[in-house]
Scaffold this motif. Sequence first.
Motif, PDB file in Angstrom:
ATOM      1  N   GLN A 241       0.847  -1.189   0.000  1.00 57.20           N
ATOM      2  CA  GLN A 241       0.000   0.000   0.000  1.00 57.20           C
ATOM      3  C   GLN A 241       0.884   1.240   0.000  1.00 57.20           C
ATOM      4  OE1 GLN A 241      -3.215  -0.258  -0.407  1.00 57.20           O
ATOM      5  NE2 GLN A 241      -3.148  -2.495  -0.262  1.00 57.20           N
ATOM      6  N   PRO A 242       0.467   2.320  -0.673  1.00 58.69           N
ATOM      7  CA  PRO A 242       1.337   3.494  -0.785  1.00 58.69           C
ATOM      8  C   PRO A 242       1.639   4.185   0.536  1.00 58.69           C
ATOM      9  CG  PRO A 242      -0.834   3.928  -1.735  1.00 58.69           C
ATOM     10  CD  PRO A 242      -0.770   2.456  -1.476  1.00 58.69           C
ATOM     11  N   SER A 243       0.734   4.080   1.526  1.00 59.99           N
ATOM     12  CA  SER A 243       0.982   4.637   2.868  1.00 59.99           C
ATOM     13  C   SER A 243       1.375   6.113   2.823  1.00 59.99           C
ATOM     14  CB  SER A 243       2.075   3.825   3.595  1.00 59.99           C
ATOM     15  OG  SER A 243       1.706   2.472   3.699  1.00 59.99           O
ATOM     16  N   LEU A 244       0.631   6.882   2.031  1.00 58.64           N
ATOM     17  CA  LEU A 244       0.875   8.320   1.955  1.00 58.64           C
ATOM     18  C   LEU A 244       0.174   9.029   3.112  1.00 58.64           C
ATOM     19  CD1 LEU A 244       0.332   8.816  -1.890  1.00 58.64           C
ATOM     20  CD2 LEU A 244       2.480   8.374  -0.675  1.00 58.64           C
ATOM     21  N   MET A 245       0.731  10.134   3.535  1.00 61.36           N
ATOM     22  CA  MET A 245       0.126  10.922   4.607  1.00 61.36           C
ATOM     23  C   MET A 245      -0.960  11.808   4.012  1.00 61.36           C
ATOM     24  SD  MET A 245       3.400  11.915   6.949  1.00 61.36           S
ATOM     25  CE  MET A 245       4.336  10.620   7.780  1.00 61.36           C
ATOM     26  N   PRO A 246      -2.225  11.604   4.400  1.00 61.72           N
ATOM     27  CA  PRO A 246      -3.327  12.300   3.738  1.00 61.72           C
ATOM     28  C   PRO A 246      -3.339  13.804   3.942  1.00 61.72           C
ATOM     29  CG  PRO A 246      -4.110  11.086   5.658  1.00 61.72           C
ATOM     30  CD  PRO A 246      -2.691  10.675   5.442  1.00 61.72           C
ATOM     31  N   TRP A 247      -2.674  14.301   4.973  1.00 59.12           N
ATOM     32  CA  TRP A 247      -2.677  15.736   5.251  1.00 59.12           C
ATOM     33  C   TRP A 247      -1.542  16.477   4.549  1.00 59.12           C
ATOM     34  CZ3 TRP A 247      -1.563  11.903   8.750  1.00 59.12           C
ATOM     35  CH2 TRP A 247      -0.249  11.831   9.205  1.00 59.12           C
ATOM     36  N   ARG A 248      -0.692  15.716   3.846  1.00 54.05           N
ATOM     37  CA  ARG A 248       0.411  16.350   3.126  1.00 54.05           C
ATOM     38  C   ARG A 248       0.139  16.281   1.634  1.00 54.05           C
ATOM     39  NH1 ARG A 248       5.948  15.627   6.409  1.00 54.05           N
ATOM     40  NH2 ARG A 248       6.671  16.843   4.611  1.00 54.05           N
ATOM     41  N   THR A 249       0.556  17.323   0.920  1.00 53.85           N
ATOM     42  CA  THR A 249       0.418  17.321  -0.537  1.00 53.85           C
ATOM     43  C   THR A 249       1.336  16.258  -1.138  1.00 53.85           C
ATOM     44  OG1 THR A 249       2.201  18.922  -0.879  1.00 53.85           O
ATOM     45  CG2 THR A 249      -0.039  19.801  -0.533  1.00 53.85           C
ATOM     46  N   ILE A 250       1.187  16.017  -2.437  1.00 51.05           N
ATOM     47  CA  ILE A 250       2.049  15.049  -3.122  1.00 51.05           C
ATOM     48  C   ILE A 250       3.509  15.464  -2.996  1.00 51.05           C
ATOM     49  CG2 ILE A 250       2.579  13.978  -5.332  1.00 51.05           C
ATOM     50  CD1 ILE A 250      -0.175  13.245  -3.887  1.00 51.05           C
ATOM     51  N   LEU A 251       3.801  16.735  -3.221  1.00 53.19           N
ATOM     52  CA  LEU A 251       5.173  17.212  -3.091  1.00 53.19           C
ATOM     53  C   LEU A 251       5.691  16.990  -1.679  1.00 53.19           C
ATOM     54  CD1 LEU A 251       7.680  18.735  -4.060  1.00 53.19           C
ATOM     55  CD2 LEU A 251       6.493  20.885  -3.543  1.00 53.19           C
TER      56      LEU A 251
ATOM     57  N   GLY B 138      -3.008   4.020  -9.077  1.00 55.03           N
ATOM     58  CA  GLY B 138      -1.739   3.941  -9.788  1.00 55.03           C
ATOM     59  C   GLY B 138      -0.866   5.164  -9.554  1.00 55.03           C
ATOM     60  N   MET B 139      -1.488   6.340  -9.533  1.00 49.18           N
ATOM     61  CA  MET B 139      -0.718   7.570  -9.291  1.00 49.18           C
ATOM     62  C   MET B 139      -0.191   7.598  -7.858  1.00 49.18           C
ATOM     63  SD  MET B 139      -2.988  10.393 -11.378  1.00 49.18           S
ATOM     64  CE  MET B 139      -1.761  11.696 -11.374  1.00 49.18           C
ATOM     65  N   GLN B 140      -0.978   7.107  -6.909  1.00 53.83           N
ATOM     66  CA  GLN B 140      -0.499   7.047  -5.532  1.00 53.83           C
ATOM     67  C   GLN B 140       0.714   6.122  -5.418  1.00 53.83           C
ATOM     68  OE1 GLN B 140      -3.427   6.403  -2.440  1.00 53.83           O
ATOM     69  NE2 GLN B 140      -4.993   7.510  -3.573  1.00 53.83           N
ATOM     70  N   GLN B 141       0.696   5.012  -6.149  1.00 49.98           N
ATOM     71  CA  GLN B 141       1.846   4.102  -6.133  1.00 49.98           C
ATOM     72  C   GLN B 141       3.082   4.760  -6.733  1.00 49.98           C
ATOM     73  OE1 GLN B 141       0.988   2.025  -3.827  1.00 49.98           O
ATOM     74  NE2 GLN B 141       1.697   0.202  -4.892  1.00 49.98           N
ATOM     75  N   ARG B 142       2.884   5.563  -7.764  1.00 46.69           N
ATOM     76  CA  ARG B 142       4.014   6.297  -8.331  1.00 46.69           C
ATOM     77  C   ARG B 142       4.604   7.268  -7.309  1.00 46.69           C
ATOM     78  NH1 ARG B 142       2.265   8.886 -13.881  1.00 46.69           N
ATOM     79  NH2 ARG B 142       0.201   8.045 -13.516  1.00 46.69           N
ATOM     80  N   VAL B 143       3.726   7.944  -6.565  1.00 44.38           N
ATOM     81  CA  VAL B 143       4.196   8.862  -5.518  1.00 44.38           C
ATOM     82  C   VAL B 143       5.025   8.092  -4.493  1.00 44.38           C
ATOM     83  CG1 VAL B 143       3.511  10.423  -3.663  1.00 44.38           C
ATOM     84  CG2 VAL B 143       2.239  10.436  -5.824  1.00 44.38           C
ATOM     85  N   ALA B 144       4.514   6.938  -4.052  1.00 46.84           N
ATOM     86  CA  ALA B 144       5.228   6.138  -3.058  1.00 46.84           C
ATOM     87  C   ALA B 144       6.590   5.683  -3.588  1.00 46.84           C
ATOM     88  CB  ALA B 144       4.384   4.929  -2.653  1.00 46.84           C
ATOM     89  N   PHE B 145       6.628   5.342  -4.871  1.00 46.33           N
ATOM     90  CA  PHE B 145       7.890   4.871  -5.429  1.00 46.33           C
ATOM     91  C   PHE B 145       8.913   5.997  -5.533  1.00 46.33           C
ATOM     92  CE2 PHE B 145      10.876   3.573  -8.705  1.00 46.33           C
ATOM     93  CZ  PHE B 145      11.205   2.308  -8.243  1.00 46.33           C
ATOM     94  N   ILE B 146       8.512   7.169  -6.004  1.00 44.56           N
ATOM     95  CA  ILE B 146       9.498   8.248  -6.114  1.00 44.56           C
ATOM     96  C   ILE B 146       9.871   8.799  -4.737  1.00 44.56           C
ATOM     97  CG2 ILE B 146       8.858   8.838  -8.473  1.00 44.56           C
ATOM     98  CD1 ILE B 146       7.422  11.289  -7.391  1.00 44.56           C
ATOM     99  N   ARG B 147       8.975   8.619  -3.759  1.00 45.81           N
ATOM    100  CA  ARG B 147       9.369   8.949  -2.376  1.00 45.81           C
ATOM    101  C   ARG B 147      10.525   8.050  -1.943  1.00 45.81           C
ATOM    102  NH1 ARG B 147       4.834   8.092   1.994  1.00 45.81           N
ATOM    103  NH2 ARG B 147       5.198   5.951   1.300  1.00 45.81           N
ATOM    104  N   ALA B 148      10.453   6.772  -2.310  1.00 44.09           N
ATOM    105  CA  ALA B 148      11.549   5.851  -1.999  1.00 44.09           C
ATOM    106  C   ALA B 148      12.829   6.271  -2.723  1.00 44.09           C
ATOM    107  CB  ALA B 148      11.160   4.425  -2.375  1.00 44.09           C
ATOM    108  N   LEU B 149      12.704   6.676  -3.981  1.00 45.43           N
ATOM    109  CA  LEU B 149      13.879   7.122  -4.734  1.00 45.43           C
ATOM    110  C   LEU B 149      14.483   8.379  -4.115  1.00 45.43           C
ATOM    111  CD1 LEU B 149      12.740   6.703  -8.456  1.00 45.43           C
ATOM    112  CD2 LEU B 149      14.283   5.225  -7.167  1.00 45.43           C
ATOM    113  N   ALA B 150      13.627   9.262  -3.581  1.00 40.31           N
ATOM    114  CA  ALA B 150      14.104  10.532  -3.017  1.00 40.31           C
ATOM    115  C   ALA B 150      14.910  10.337  -1.743  1.00 40.31           C
ATOM    116  CB  ALA B 150      12.915  11.461  -2.748  1.00 40.31           C
ATOM    117  N   SER B 151      14.849   9.145  -1.161  1.00 40.32           N
ATOM    118  CA  SER B 151      15.634   8.876   0.040  1.00 40.32           C
ATOM    119  C   SER B 151      17.120   8.717  -0.268  1.00 40.32           C
ATOM    120  CB  SER B 151      15.126   7.606   0.727  1.00 40.32           C
ATOM    121  OG  SER B 151      15.412   6.460  -0.067  1.00 40.32           O
TER     122      SER B 151
END
Length: 243
Positions: free
Chosen positions: A79-89, A130-143
């Motif tokens: 699961q992408p596990s994005l924080m709902p209160w934060r924007t994509i950026l 699908g877009m949420q998964q992309r966000v999660a993946f590039i978050r991993a890359l940004a580490s």
Amino acid sequence: MKLEVTGLSFAYGQRPVIDDLHFVVRQGEFVSLIGPSGSGKSTLFYLLGGLHCPQVGEILLDGQRINGERGHLAYMPQQPSLMPWRTILDNVRLAQELSGHKDPTQLTHLLRGAGLAEVADRYPHELSGGMQQRVAFIRALASNRDLLCLDEPFGSLDALTRTRMQTWLLRLLEHEKRTILFITHSIEEAILLSDRILVLSASPMKVIREVPVPFARGQARYERRGTKEWLALQRELETMLLG
């Protein structure tokens, strides 16, 4: 970054989960793990990430022992596990905040490369799965970790979105030279994405076979699906898992 797992064993109390596990992932490789549900694949990722410490064996990154140490890899769950209160950026920026390495130019580059630049100021609930998964993946890359551990990242997506994400990931990895360890239950997905496939036993987990994928990476591999060679490899892997 080269990952080496040597003689690794781990148990929850009296229940052994991993037993004398050995494998290597070389710099820049994409290696998939396939095996029965409950075989210990996610537990392996917890060990690699330092959330658990093995009772026996060693985990080495470029020759350095990292047993029980955190912060050496990037992890992406199913699961992408994005924080709902934060924007994509801001969700993507979180990886840099945690690592202490802030690079706004990199964030812009990653968002643009993932086709997310125009939705950077939106919130997760406004995006498709699908877009949420992309966000999660590039978050991993940004580490900025060279080793990425991906735990069935496309498993919850519908078939069409999953195919699109696989295509996107292959295209992205042509430019992002990372070392990937990938958990999947899909034999076809493992063949499509991997340089090598490690077939795992039921718990306690061991490597049954190491299978190289004989097709070149990229779009050409998509075109090999359904060929005699592809189907033969798929049947071979199915036989190993069922046997």
